[in-house]
Design a protein around this motif. Structure first.
Motif, PDB file in Angstrom:
ATOM      1  N   VAL A   1     -18.149  20.916  50.936  1.00 31.47           N
ATOM      2  CA  VAL A   1     -18.211  21.539  49.611  1.00 31.47           C
ATOM      3  C   VAL A   1     -19.377  22.523  49.546  1.00 31.47           C
ATOM      4  CG1 VAL A   1     -18.690  21.072  47.177  1.00 31.47           C
ATOM      5  CG2 VAL A   1     -17.026  19.683  48.397  1.00 31.47           C
ATOM      6  N   ILE A   2     -20.514  22.165  50.126  1.00 32.96           N
ATOM      7  CA  ILE A   2     -21.674  23.067  50.141  1.00 32.96           C
ATOM      8  C   ILE A   2     -21.349  24.339  50.919  1.00 32.96           C
ATOM      9  CG2 ILE A   2     -24.028  23.356  51.013  1.00 32.96           C
ATOM     10  CD1 ILE A   2     -24.457  20.370  50.444  1.00 32.96           C
TER      11      ILE A   2
ATOM     12  N   THR B   1     -19.293  27.880  42.405  1.00 36.10           N
ATOM     13  CA  THR B   1     -20.739  27.732  42.265  1.00 36.10           C
ATOM     14  C   THR B   1     -21.105  26.259  42.160  1.00 36.10           C
ATOM     15  OG1 THR B   1     -20.585  27.983  39.867  1.00 36.10           O
ATOM     16  CG2 THR B   1     -21.065  29.970  41.147  1.00 36.10           C
ATOM     17  N   LEU B   2     -22.248  25.937  42.724  1.00 32.89           N
ATOM     18  CA  LEU B   2     -22.794  24.578  42.713  1.00 32.89           C
ATOM     19  C   LEU B   2     -24.253  24.630  42.283  1.00 32.89           C
ATOM     20  CD1 LEU B   2     -21.706  22.891  46.072  1.00 32.89           C
ATOM     21  CD2 LEU B   2     -21.163  22.105  43.803  1.00 32.89           C
ATOM     22  N   ASP B   3     -24.733  23.520  41.726  1.00 35.95           N
ATOM     23  CA  ASP B   3     -26.166  23.386  41.495  1.00 35.95           C
ATOM     24  C   ASP B   3     -26.879  23.316  42.838  1.00 35.95           C
ATOM     25  OD1 ASP B   3     -25.884  23.422  38.798  1.00 35.95           O
ATOM     26  OD2 ASP B   3     -26.113  21.264  38.523  1.00 35.95           O
ATOM     27  N   ASP B   4     -28.181  23.516  42.817  1.00 38.07           N
ATOM     28  CA  ASP B   4     -28.947  23.531  44.062  1.00 38.07           C
ATOM     29  C   ASP B   4     -29.270  22.146  44.599  1.00 38.07           C
ATOM     30  OD1 ASP B   4     -28.944  26.273  44.209  1.00 38.07           O
ATOM     31  OD2 ASP B   4     -30.769  26.488  43.040  1.00 38.07           O
ATOM     32  N   THR B   5     -29.011  21.101  43.846  1.00 37.10           N
ATOM     33  CA  THR B   5     -29.317  19.751  44.321  1.00 37.10           C
ATOM     34  C   THR B   5     -28.221  19.259  45.263  1.00 37.10           C
ATOM     35  OG1 THR B   5     -28.184  18.712  42.458  1.00 37.10           O
ATOM     36  CG2 THR B   5     -30.509  19.235  42.170  1.00 37.10           C
ATOM     37  N   PHE B   6     -28.558  18.263  46.096  1.00 34.66           N
ATOM     38  CA  PHE B   6     -27.557  17.704  47.005  1.00 34.66           C
ATOM     39  C   PHE B   6     -26.704  16.644  46.313  1.00 34.66           C
ATOM     40  CE2 PHE B   6     -26.040  15.009  50.525  1.00 34.66           C
ATOM     41  CZ  PHE B   6     -25.369  15.987  51.232  1.00 34.66           C
ATOM     42  N   THR B   7     -27.135  16.184  45.149  1.00 37.04           N
ATOM     43  CA  THR B   7     -26.344  15.160  44.459  1.00 37.04           C
ATOM     44  C   THR B   7     -25.053  15.727  43.880  1.00 37.04           C
ATOM     45  OG1 THR B   7     -27.615  15.504  42.438  1.00 37.04           O
ATOM     46  CG2 THR B   7     -28.343  13.742  43.900  1.00 37.04           C
TER      47      THR B   7
ATOM     48  N   PHE C   1     -17.050  12.735  45.667  1.00 40.32           N
ATOM     49  CA  PHE C   1     -16.626  11.437  45.154  1.00 40.32           C
ATOM     50  C   PHE C   1     -15.543  11.586  44.092  1.00 40.32           C
ATOM     51  CE2 PHE C   1     -17.158   7.833  42.208  1.00 40.32           C
ATOM     52  CZ  PHE C   1     -16.869   6.799  43.082  1.00 40.32           C
ATOM     53  N   ILE C   2     -15.726  12.509  43.160  1.00 36.58           N
ATOM     54  CA  ILE C   2     -14.745  12.730  42.088  1.00 36.58           C
ATOM     55  C   ILE C   2     -13.434  13.251  42.666  1.00 36.58           C
ATOM     56  CG2 ILE C   2     -14.246  14.126  40.040  1.00 36.58           C
ATOM     57  CD1 ILE C   2     -16.138  11.836  39.478  1.00 36.58           C
TER      58      ILE C   2
ATOM     59  N   PHE D   1     -20.589  22.075  38.897  1.00 35.94           N
ATOM     60  CA  PHE D   1     -19.553  22.586  39.798  1.00 35.94           C
ATOM     61  C   PHE D   1     -18.615  23.465  38.998  1.00 35.94           C
ATOM     62  CE2 PHE D   1     -15.286  21.702  41.799  1.00 35.94           C
ATOM     63  CZ  PHE D   1     -15.498  22.439  42.950  1.00 35.94           C
ATOM     64  N   GLN D   2     -18.436  24.719  39.443  1.00 34.90           N
ATOM     65  CA  GLN D   2     -17.562  25.651  38.731  1.00 34.90           C
ATOM     66  C   GLN D   2     -16.674  26.398  39.701  1.00 34.90           C
ATOM     67  OE1 GLN D   2     -20.309  28.108  36.613  1.00 34.90           O
ATOM     68  NE2 GLN D   2     -20.433  26.718  34.866  1.00 34.90           N
ATOM     69  N   VAL D   3     -15.406  26.515  39.317  1.00 39.56           N
ATOM     70  CA  VAL D   3     -14.429  27.305  40.068  1.00 39.56           C
ATOM     71  C   VAL D   3     -13.877  28.334  39.094  1.00 39.56           C
ATOM     72  CG1 VAL D   3     -12.293  27.231  41.403  1.00 39.56           C
ATOM     73  CG2 VAL D   3     -13.881  25.321  41.516  1.00 39.56           C
ATOM     74  N   SER D   4     -13.849  29.598  39.503  1.00 41.21           N
ATOM     75  CA  SER D   4     -13.559  30.675  38.559  1.00 41.21           C
ATOM     76  C   SER D   4     -12.092  30.801  38.179  1.00 41.21           C
ATOM     77  CB  SER D   4     -14.073  32.005  39.125  1.00 41.21           C
ATOM     78  OG  SER D   4     -13.393  32.308  40.321  1.00 41.21           O
ATOM     79  N   SER D   5     -11.165  30.577  39.118  1.00 44.01           N
ATOM     80  CA  SER D   5      -9.749  30.789  38.808  1.00 44.01           C
ATOM     81  C   SER D   5      -8.875  29.852  39.624  1.00 44.01           C
ATOM     82  CB  SER D   5      -9.356  32.243  39.102  1.00 44.01           C
ATOM     83  OG  SER D   5      -9.386  32.476  40.499  1.00 44.01           O
ATOM     84  N   ILE D   6      -7.586  29.875  39.313  1.00 41.69           N
ATOM     85  CA  ILE D   6      -6.643  29.032  40.050  1.00 41.69           C
ATOM     86  C   ILE D   6      -6.503  29.520  41.493  1.00 41.69           C
ATOM     87  CG2 ILE D   6      -4.584  30.280  39.308  1.00 41.69           C
ATOM     88  CD1 ILE D   6      -3.990  26.789  39.248  1.00 41.69           C
TER      89      ILE D   6
END
Length: 116
Positions: free
Chosen positions: A14-15, A25-31, A38-39, A85-90
């Motif tokens: 994922v990273i 886009t992801l946050d900068d943390t590894f969590t 997991f989700i 966690f964000q995804v812009s489009s389908i």
């Protein structure tokens, strides 16, 4: 132990994909990638079979290609559930799903045991 390693490898995938794809886009943390992995695993176990059964006629008509859309819907659902966690489009979700499956198969091959 093997399940935990698969979760960590999925988070790494994922990273990598978040760095490569411009619409993810992801946050900068590894969590956050761990939570995403997991989700996605939970959604693939609980929600995906229901979606597959509900969309079976269109999946048969498209010769299975509609399963790409089902995978993208799972990714977009994870996007709505996770704040970092964000995804812009389908279309980005479809590409993310394809590349995630490919990358996971490569990374999981490391965990395979030699059967003699």
């Amino acid at each position: 132990m093997k399940l935990l390693m698969k979760l960590v490898l999925s988070a790494i995938a994922v990273i990598i994909l978040a760095k490569l794809l411009p619409g993810v886009t992801l946050d900068d943390t590894f969590t956050t990638p761990l939570i995403v992995a997991f989700i996605l695993a939970i959604l693939n176990v609980l929600v995906k079979p229901i979606l597959i059964i509900l969309t079976l006629p269109i999946t048969i008509l498209t010769l299975g290609l509609f399963l790409l859309v089902v995978n993208a819907l799972i990714i977009l659902l994870a996007d709505k559930l996770i704040d970092g966690f964000q995804v812009s489009s389908i279309w980005t979700a479809i590409l993310f799903s394809l590349l995630l499956s490919f990358l996971q198969s490569i990374l999981y091959s490391v965990l395979k045991e030699d059967k003699k």
